[in-house]
Design a protein around this motif. Structure first.
Motif, short mmCIF file in Angstrom:
data_model
loop_
_atom_site.label_atom_id
_atom_site.label_comp_id
_atom_site.label_asym_id
_atom_site.label_seq_id
_atom_site.Cartn_x
_atom_site.Cartn_y
_atom_site.Cartn_z
N TYR A 116 0.86 -1.19 0.00
CA TYR A 116 0.00 0.00 0.00
C TYR A 116 0.89 1.23 0.00
O TYR A 116 2.03 1.21 0.46
CB TYR A 116 -0.92 0.00 1.22
N ARG A 117 0.36 2.34 -0.52
CA ARG A 117 1.16 3.56 -0.67
C ARG A 117 1.03 4.52 0.50
O ARG A 117 1.73 5.54 0.54
CB ARG A 117 0.78 4.27 -1.98
N SER A 118 0.15 4.22 1.45
CA SER A 118 0.03 5.06 2.65
C SER A 118 -0.55 4.23 3.78
O SER A 118 -1.20 3.19 3.54
CB SER A 118 -0.87 6.27 2.38
N VAL A 119 -0.33 4.68 4.99
CA VAL A 119 -0.90 4.01 6.15
C VAL A 119 -2.42 4.07 6.10
O VAL A 119 -3.11 3.09 6.40
CB VAL A 119 -0.37 4.64 7.46
N ASP A 120 -2.94 5.21 5.70
CA ASP A 120 -4.39 5.38 5.60
C ASP A 120 -4.99 4.38 4.62
O ASP A 120 -6.02 3.75 4.90
CB ASP A 120 -4.72 6.80 5.18
N GLU A 121 -4.34 4.20 3.47
CA GLU A 121 -4.83 3.25 2.46
C GLU A 121 -4.81 1.82 3.02
O GLU A 121 -5.75 1.05 2.82
CB GLU A 121 -3.99 3.33 1.20
N MET A 122 -3.75 1.48 3.73
CA MET A 122 -3.67 0.14 4.32
C MET A 122 -4.78 -0.08 5.34
O MET A 122 -5.44 -1.13 5.33
CB MET A 122 -2.30 -0.06 4.98
N LEU A 123 -5.01 0.91 6.20
CA LEU A 123 -6.02 0.74 7.23
C LEU A 123 -7.42 0.63 6.64
O LEU A 123 -8.28 -0.07 7.19
CB LEU A 123 -5.96 1.92 8.21
N GLN A 124 -7.65 1.28 5.54
CA GLN A 124 -8.97 1.23 4.91
C GLN A 124 -9.23 -0.06 4.15
O GLN A 124 -10.39 -0.48 4.02
CB GLN A 124 -9.14 2.42 3.96
#
Length: 352
Positions: free
Chosen positions: A52-60
């Motif tokens: 994933y390209r961001s922590v936010d993207e991974m969490l979602q």
């Protein structure tokens, strides 16, 4: 075996060395997701993990049970809070956050959501730390009165890591980095002190974050514990010096897990994996039961960072004790904050 799915917030040095190898080799964990902002370096060794390209993207989007926050300390509060609010359990690297108030807010949030929050204090699984723990438990030194714990390096030039070198950033510098290990070891061995005095500054110059500190901890029963670190130490010292009314113990810092992992070593599950120690690395000098002096050259048993993740797994599956829980590490952060204040004011501070 129950499988615990884990997401890694970064794939820099800490991800490659301290987390990913153990998560891959432990049969109870599955590394489901890795954040890499632009590269795909993890694909070679960890092809089953989604990038994933961001922590936010991974969490979602990621199917994960536990998030490992191994980004620069200045981002810990933001990412841990995001993960907890997303309903994920969290492992966060030391020193937890840049302030006690941030850490307390996160601990309260985790408790309100019935999630766990553990700080990755890997040095509790170093061979030298474990040897000191063993010697103290044996009681051969009698009543301990004076202790010195050091973590020195020879790095006279600044590194390229902005989050560690920039003196204007909260949480930068040696006292939050190496100091978090030394303070943790002192509190694990002897508990929370009553008072402290500290000297903290930059040997490389005022334009850089602190790279030297000396913290004197005052305990009940006249125990003094000195914590020290310098980047101008070409020759090694004994990392631990412990003196009691029946004897002394000197221990070198000999754990080599970080170096072996950096060189490509693969940790194994369920057994020791590090290179055996070839020489003695400690000196125990004490009065035995016959009041005769014994001087023994000692050798440490292997340490193993896998044991941290084993304890995490046992907490999740069996409800066993959580290693280095957030509430416990807040006490360490209070000492670090007080040390900075003591150095600034040039005075002894009462911690009670």
């Amino acid at each position: 075996m129950q499988l615990v799915k884990v997401g890694l917030c970064a794939f820099g040095m800490s991800g490659k060395v301290f987390h990913a190898p153990f998560l891959k080799e432990h049969p109870g964990f599955f590394m489901s997701a890795i954040v890499e902002r632009s590269k795909e370096e993890s694909k070679d060794k960890y092809p089953d993990a989604t990038i994933y390209r961001s922590v936010d993207e991974m969490l979602q989007n990621a199917d994960i049970d536990v998030v490992v926050v191994n980004t620069p300390v200045q981002t810990h509060f933001e990412y841990v809070k995001m993960a907890l609010e997303a309903g994920k359990n969290v492992i966060v690297e030391k020193p937890f956050t840049v302030s006690v108030s941030e850490a307390e807010e996160l601990v309260n949030l985790a408790e309100s959501k019935n999630l766990f929050l553990s700080v990755y204090q890997n040095r509790r699984f170093d061979r030298d730390y474990l040897q000191v723990q063993k010697v103290l438990a044996e009681g051969k030194l009698g009543n301990v009165r004076e202790v010195e714990i050091r973590f020195d390096r020879f790095r006279t030039e600044p590194s390229s890591k902005e989050h560690k070198e920039n003196h204007e950033l909260n949480g930068s510098g040696a006292i939050h980095d190496l100091g978090s290990h030394l303070v943790d070891q002192a509190t694990q061995f002897f508990g929370f002190p009553e008072k402290l005095f500290a000297d903290v500054f930059s040997m490389k110059g005022a334009d850089y974050a602190n790279d030297y500190f000396e913290i004197l901890l005052y305990y009940k029963n006249d125990l003094r514990v000195r914590l020290k670190s310098s980047v101008f130490t070409k020759e090694d010292h004994f990392a631990y010096k412990i003196h009691g009314n029946k004897g002394s113990f000197l221990q070198e810092r000999t754990d080599n897990q970080e170096n072996e992992l950096t060189a490509g070593a693969i940790p194994t599950y369920g057994k020791d994996w590090t290179e055996p120690l070839k020489d003695t690395d400690g000196i125990l000098n004490y009065f035995n039961e016959n009041l005769e002096t014994e001087r023994v050259l000692t050798s440490t048993e292997p340490g193993n960072y896998m044991n941290y993740y084993q304890q995490i797994y046992e907490h999740i599956v069996f409800g066993y004790a959580l290693p280095s829980l957030g509430n416990e590490v807040i006490q360490n952060m209070k000492i670090i904050e007080a040390a900075l204040e003591s150095s600034k004011k040039g005075k002894v501070l009462d911690l009670n």
